[in-house]
Design a protein around this motif. Structure first.
Motif, PDB file in Angstrom:
ATOM      1  N   LYS A  87       0.714  -1.132   0.090  1.00 42.04           N
ATOM      2  CA  LYS A  87      -0.095  -0.022   0.002  1.00 42.04           C
ATOM      3  C   LYS A  87       0.946   1.285   0.139  1.00 42.04           C
ATOM      4  CE  LYS A  87      -3.740  -2.406   2.322  1.00 42.04           C
ATOM      5  NZ  LYS A  87      -4.731  -2.164   3.382  1.00 42.04           N
ATOM      6  N   LEU A  88       0.459   2.154  -0.715  1.00 39.76           N
ATOM      7  CA  LEU A  88       1.163   3.601  -0.924  1.00 39.76           C
ATOM      8  C   LEU A  88       0.349   4.591  -0.852  1.00 39.76           C
ATOM      9  CD1 LEU A  88       3.101   2.696  -4.329  1.00 39.76           C
ATOM     10  CD2 LEU A  88       3.991   2.573  -2.098  1.00 39.76           C
ATOM     11  N   GLU A  89       0.865   5.635  -0.060  1.00 42.85           N
ATOM     12  CA  GLU A  89       0.070   6.845   0.238  1.00 42.85           C
ATOM     13  C   GLU A  89       0.807   8.075  -0.655  1.00 42.85           C
ATOM     14  OE1 GLU A  89       0.097   7.950   4.284  1.00 42.85           O
ATOM     15  OE2 GLU A  89      -1.010   5.801   4.948  1.00 42.85           O
ATOM     16  N   ILE A  90       0.023   8.793  -0.930  1.00 38.45           N
ATOM     17  CA  ILE A  90       0.509  10.204  -1.683  1.00 38.45           C
ATOM     18  C   ILE A  90       0.229  11.468  -0.609  1.00 38.45           C
ATOM     19  CG2 ILE A  90       0.101  11.533  -3.554  1.00 38.45           C
ATOM     20  CD1 ILE A  90      -0.796   9.096  -5.183  1.00 38.45           C
ATOM     21  N   ASN A  91       1.092  12.226  -0.535  1.00 39.31           N
ATOM     22  CA  ASN A  91       0.918  13.322   0.218  1.00 39.31           C
ATOM     23  C   ASN A  91       1.221  14.429  -0.464  1.00 39.31           C
ATOM     24  OD1 ASN A  91       0.110  11.998   2.598  1.00 39.31           O
ATOM     25  ND2 ASN A  91       2.195  11.590   3.084  1.00 39.31           N
ATOM     26  N   GLY A  92       0.594  15.719  -0.363  1.00 38.61           N
ATOM     27  CA  GLY A  92       0.856  16.738  -0.922  1.00 38.61           C
ATOM     28  C   GLY A  92      -0.251  17.374  -1.500  1.00 38.61           C
ATOM     29  N   VAL A  93      -0.163  18.797  -1.726  1.00 45.07           N
ATOM     30  CA  VAL A  93      -1.244  19.446  -2.178  1.00 45.07           C
ATOM     31  C   VAL A  93      -1.385  19.421  -3.802  1.00 45.07           C
ATOM     32  CG1 VAL A  93      -2.428  21.762  -2.581  1.00 45.07           C
ATOM     33  CG2 VAL A  93      -1.170  21.260  -0.633  1.00 45.07           C
ATOM     34  N   TYR A  95      -1.460  16.365  -5.377  1.00 46.29           N
ATOM     35  CA  TYR A  95      -0.737  15.356  -5.672  1.00 46.29           C
ATOM     36  C   TYR A  95      -2.184  14.313  -5.509  1.00 46.29           C
ATOM     37  CZ  TYR A  95       3.900  16.785  -4.903  1.00 46.29           C
ATOM     38  OH  TYR A  95       5.106  17.557  -4.809  1.00 46.29           O
ATOM     39  N   ARG A  96      -2.335  13.344  -6.660  1.00 46.12           N
ATOM     40  CA  ARG A  96      -3.332  12.512  -6.680  1.00 46.12           C
ATOM     41  C   ARG A  96      -2.851  11.283  -7.616  1.00 46.12           C
ATOM     42  NH1 ARG A  96      -4.895  16.963  -8.973  1.00 46.12           N
ATOM     43  NH2 ARG A  96      -5.833  16.976 -11.280  1.00 46.12           N
ATOM     44  N   ALA A  97      -3.827  10.245  -7.576  1.00 45.16           N
ATOM     45  CA  ALA A  97      -3.639   9.187  -8.625  1.00 45.16           C
ATOM     46  C   ALA A  97      -5.063   8.678  -8.935  1.00 45.16           C
ATOM     47  CB  ALA A  97      -3.071   8.113  -7.497  1.00 45.16           C
ATOM     48  N   SER A  98      -5.070   8.011  -9.963  1.00 46.38           N
ATOM     49  CA  SER A  98      -6.222   7.687 -10.502  1.00 46.38           C
ATOM     50  C   SER A  98      -5.969   6.457 -11.606  1.00 46.38           C
ATOM     51  CB  SER A  98      -7.151   8.630 -11.326  1.00 46.38           C
ATOM     52  OG  SER A  98      -6.282   9.367 -12.281  1.00 46.38           O
ATOM     53  N   LYS A  99      -7.197   5.695 -11.688  1.00 47.74           N
ATOM     54  CA  LYS A  99      -6.936   4.369 -12.518  1.00 47.74           C
ATOM     55  C   LYS A  99      -7.716   4.680 -13.878  1.00 47.74           C
ATOM     56  CE  LYS A  99      -6.357  -0.274 -12.660  1.00 47.74           C
ATOM     57  NZ  LYS A  99      -6.934  -1.880 -12.030  1.00 47.74           N
ATOM     58  N   PRO A 127      -8.110   2.963  -4.139  1.00 46.72           N
ATOM     59  CA  PRO A 127      -9.436   3.404  -3.542  1.00 46.72           C
ATOM     60  C   PRO A 127      -9.802   4.827  -3.394  1.00 46.72           C
ATOM     61  CG  PRO A 127      -7.744   2.430  -1.963  1.00 46.72           C
ATOM     62  CD  PRO A 127      -7.377   2.607  -3.414  1.00 46.72           C
ATOM     63  N   ASP A 128      -9.027   5.622  -3.180  1.00 46.29           N
ATOM     64  CA  ASP A 128      -9.252   7.305  -3.310  1.00 46.29           C
ATOM     65  C   ASP A 128      -8.021   7.921  -3.890  1.00 46.29           C
ATOM     66  OD1 ASP A 128      -7.252   7.906  -1.079  1.00 46.29           O
ATOM     67  OD2 ASP A 128      -8.653   6.758  -0.013  1.00 46.29           O
ATOM     68  N   ALA A 129      -8.164   9.130  -4.063  1.00 45.43           N
ATOM     69  CA  ALA A 129      -7.075   9.860  -4.779  1.00 45.43           C
ATOM     70  C   ALA A 129      -5.666   9.869  -4.204  1.00 45.43           C
ATOM     71  CB  ALA A 129      -7.374  11.154  -5.068  1.00 45.43           C
ATOM     72  N   ASN A 130      -5.528   9.655  -2.809  1.00 42.33           N
ATOM     73  CA  ASN A 130      -4.263   9.403  -2.230  1.00 42.33           C
ATOM     74  C   ASN A 130      -3.765   8.259  -1.698  1.00 42.33           C
ATOM     75  OD1 ASN A 130      -3.963  12.421  -2.338  1.00 42.33           O
ATOM     76  ND2 ASN A 130      -5.501  12.621  -0.618  1.00 42.33           N
ATOM     77  N   HIS A 131      -4.409   7.025  -2.162  1.00 44.03           N
ATOM     78  CA  HIS A 131      -4.033   5.443  -1.782  1.00 44.03           C
ATOM     79  C   HIS A 131      -3.630   4.875  -3.083  1.00 44.03           C
ATOM     80  CE1 HIS A 131      -5.548   7.382   2.323  1.00 44.03           C
ATOM     81  NE2 HIS A 131      -4.294   6.805   2.671  1.00 44.03           N
ATOM     82  N   ILE A 132      -2.877   3.849  -3.121  1.00 40.97           N
ATOM     83  CA  ILE A 132      -2.638   3.316  -4.045  1.00 40.97           C
ATOM     84  C   ILE A 132      -2.369   1.563  -3.323  1.00 40.97           C
ATOM     85  CG2 ILE A 132      -1.276   2.615  -6.164  1.00 40.97           C
ATOM     86  CD1 ILE A 132      -0.307   5.490  -6.251  1.00 40.97           C
TER      87      ILE A 132
END
Length: 180
Positions: A87-93, A95-99, A127-132
């Protein structure tokens, strides 16, 4: 003697393990099939539902490979029954991930999005924009892909922005105004 190498591996129900040729191990289970060539000088014996790894002598090389071989076989069995995940987390204003389809799209303060595609061995879940979440049956491939995703924007120590593992703790620095 290696304590890890001496430990027997129990084969759970629904898993089939075969050793052929010069220690070519094949593990078939409910989640898939894994194959790996092990070191030929070590002995891999299957008796009923228990695997024993033995070494011919106590040379330094054989001692170091004894525990490694046992752990690799155990990880193959765990992979085809339960699987592995990182599991990865994304931190920062911003910053986001999507599939998008089979692609992971990272927006992490570059002028362009970073696109990474999943392959047959890896499943990506956002699952959401800040978790992979990265899942698969091969522990090495799951860890390698997670490391590649993290390397696109590793966490920095001043504001903590970037991609980090969920268990990772970032040691924060003060910055140049904190010394006064």
């Amino acid at each position: 003697m290696s304590r890890i190498g001496r430990a027997p591996i129990t084969i759970p129900a629904g898993v089939e393990v075969t050793v052929s040729g010069k220690n070519h191990v094949t593990v078939k289970g409910p989640k898939g099939t894994l194959e790996r060539d092990m070191v030929p000088q070590l002995g891999i014996n299957i008796e009923e539902n228990i695997i024993h790894v033995t070494r011919p002598n106590d040379t330094k090389e054989n001692r170091s490979l004894h525990g490694l071989t046992r752990t690799l076989i155990h990880n193959m069995i765990v992979g085809v029954t339960e699987g592995f995940e990182k599991k990865l987390e994304i931190n920062g204003v911003g910053y986001r991930a999507s599939k998008e389809g089979k692609n992971l799209v990272l927006n992490v303060a570059f002028s362009h999005p970073i696109i990474m595609s999943e392959n047959d061995d890896i499943q990506i879940d956002v699952p959401d924009a800040n978790h992979i979440t990265i899942k698969g049956i091969d522990k090495q491939k799951v860890g390698q892909f997670a490391a590649e995703v993290r390397s696109k924007r590793p966490p920095e120590p001043y504001k903590g922005k970037g991609i980090k593992y969920d268990y990772e703790v970032i040691r924060r620095k003060e910055g140049k105004t904190g010394a006064k």
